[in-house]
Design a protein around this motif. Structure first.
Motif, PDB file in Angstrom:
ATOM      1  N   ALA A 208       0.843  -1.207   0.000  1.00  0.00           N
ATOM      2  CA  ALA A 208       0.000   0.000   0.000  1.00  0.00           C
ATOM      3  C   ALA A 208       0.873   1.250   0.000  1.00  0.00           C
ATOM      4  O   ALA A 208       2.011   1.224   0.451  1.00  0.00           O
ATOM      5  CB  ALA A 208      -0.905   0.002   1.223  1.00  0.00           C
ATOM      6  N   VAL A 209       0.323   2.363  -0.500  1.00  0.00           N
ATOM      7  CA  VAL A 209       1.029   3.647  -0.447  1.00  0.00           C
ATOM      8  C   VAL A 209       0.553   4.502   0.711  1.00  0.00           C
ATOM      9  O   VAL A 209       1.178   5.504   1.034  1.00  0.00           O
ATOM     10  CB  VAL A 209       0.893   4.455  -1.765  1.00  0.00           C
ATOM     11  N   ALA A 210      -0.554   4.127   1.347  1.00  0.00           N
ATOM     12  CA  ALA A 210      -1.123   4.941   2.426  1.00  0.00           C
ATOM     13  C   ALA A 210      -1.767   4.038   3.468  1.00  0.00           C
ATOM     14  O   ALA A 210      -2.004   2.860   3.225  1.00  0.00           O
ATOM     15  CB  ALA A 210      -2.167   5.903   1.864  1.00  0.00           C
TER      16      ALA A 210
ATOM     17  N   TRP B 201      -3.379  14.479  -2.032  1.00  0.00           N
ATOM     18  CA  TRP B 201      -3.542  13.402  -1.064  1.00  0.00           C
ATOM     19  C   TRP B 201      -2.715  13.713   0.176  1.00  0.00           C
ATOM     20  O   TRP B 201      -1.537  14.064   0.070  1.00  0.00           O
ATOM     21  CB  TRP B 201      -3.050  12.071  -1.627  1.00  0.00           C
ATOM     22  N   VAL B 202      -3.319  13.575   1.360  1.00  0.00           N
ATOM     23  CA  VAL B 202      -2.584  13.674   2.612  1.00  0.00           C
ATOM     24  C   VAL B 202      -2.376  12.245   3.099  1.00  0.00           C
ATOM     25  O   VAL B 202      -3.340  11.524   3.372  1.00  0.00           O
ATOM     26  CB  VAL B 202      -3.333  14.518   3.660  1.00  0.00           C
ATOM     27  N   ILE B 203      -1.110  11.844   3.150  1.00  0.00           N
ATOM     28  CA  ILE B 203      -0.755  10.468   3.476  1.00  0.00           C
ATOM     29  C   ILE B 203      -0.205  10.428   4.902  1.00  0.00           C
ATOM     30  O   ILE B 203       0.878  10.945   5.172  1.00  0.00           O
ATOM     31  CB  ILE B 203       0.316   9.929   2.486  1.00  0.00           C
ATOM     32  N   HIS B 204      -0.974   9.838   5.819  1.00  0.00           N
ATOM     33  CA  HIS B 204      -0.531   9.645   7.195  1.00  0.00           C
ATOM     34  C   HIS B 204       0.016   8.225   7.299  1.00  0.00           C
ATOM     35  O   HIS B 204      -0.668   7.272   6.928  1.00  0.00           O
ATOM     36  CB  HIS B 204      -1.691   9.807   8.179  1.00  0.00           C
ATOM     37  N   LEU B 205       1.218   8.104   7.777  1.00  0.00           N
ATOM     38  CA  LEU B 205       1.840   6.791   7.920  1.00  0.00           C
ATOM     39  C   LEU B 205       2.184   6.583   9.385  1.00  0.00           C
ATOM     40  O   LEU B 205       2.903   7.378   9.990  1.00  0.00           O
ATOM     41  CB  LEU B 205       3.091   6.706   7.051  1.00  0.00           C
TER      42      LEU B 205
ATOM     43  N   CYS C 145       7.379   3.992  14.011  1.00  0.00           N
ATOM     44  CA  CYS C 145       7.652   5.351  13.573  1.00  0.00           C
ATOM     45  C   CYS C 145       6.451   5.867  12.797  1.00  0.00           C
ATOM     46  O   CYS C 145       5.630   5.095  12.310  1.00  0.00           O
ATOM     47  CB  CYS C 145       8.891   5.375  12.685  1.00  0.00           C
ATOM     48  N   GLN C 146       6.373   7.185  12.658  1.00  0.00           N
ATOM     49  CA  GLN C 146       5.264   7.771  11.907  1.00  0.00           C
ATOM     50  C   GLN C 146       5.722   9.011  11.173  1.00  0.00           C
ATOM     51  O   GLN C 146       6.712   9.636  11.526  1.00  0.00           O
ATOM     52  CB  GLN C 146       4.073   8.085  12.804  1.00  0.00           C
ATOM     53  N   SER C 147       4.967   9.348  10.136  1.00  0.00           N
ATOM     54  CA  SER C 147       5.218  10.549   9.349  1.00  0.00           C
ATOM     55  C   SER C 147       3.947  10.889   8.594  1.00  0.00           C
ATOM     56  O   SER C 147       3.012  10.085   8.524  1.00  0.00           O
ATOM     57  CB  SER C 147       6.377  10.313   8.364  1.00  0.00           C
ATOM     58  N   SER C 148       3.912  12.067   8.024  1.00  0.00           N
ATOM     59  CA  SER C 148       2.782  12.501   7.218  1.00  0.00           C
ATOM     60  C   SER C 148       3.316  13.345   6.069  1.00  0.00           C
ATOM     61  O   SER C 148       4.156  14.214   6.269  1.00  0.00           O
ATOM     62  CB  SER C 148       1.813  13.317   8.074  1.00  0.00           C
TER      63      SER C 148
END
Length: 120
Positions: free
Chosen positions: A11-13, A48-52, A108-111
């Protein structure tokens, strides 16, 4: 051409993710106070706002390498829309900054915000 990185799942998101349609309109203001408005693209552009979240270190380092190789918002890349699977060939990041957060061991996380550029 570079492609936005995928997660180990392919997946990308992740949820929640946001998709927006936007128009690129311009307004010219004249000295006499009048205005002229025109559309700077021939149709709607996507954003697109991608929250990871819950990324492991390898996914995070891949995302970081992608950001660095694109030099923030400078370079363009292909992005696959997570809603319909359509690939948009001319996209870029909206910012020259990326925040990476370690929330725990192997977590970990990023947006990031991806925007479709006009033209192909």
């Amino acid at each position: 051409m570079a492609t936005f990185p995928t997660l180990k799942t392919g997946a990308v998101a992740q949820y929640p993710a946001t998709k927006t349609l936007r128009f690129q309109n311009q307004v010219l203001r004249f000295v006499d106070g009048g205005e002229q408005r025109y559309r700077d693209s021939n149709g709607a552009l996507h954003q697109w706002v991608i929250h990871l979240d819950a990324l492991d270190e390898s996914e995070l380092s891949g995302l970081e390498r992608f950001f660095e190789s694109n030099r923030g918002r400078f370079a363009s890349f292909a992005f696959t829309d997570p809603w319909d699977g359509k690939q948009y060939a001319n996209c870029s990041l909206s910012s020259d900054e990326m925040e990476l957060t370690a929330t725990g061991e192997l977590r970990c996380q990023s947006s990031l915000t991806v925007i479709e550029n006009r033209g192909e």
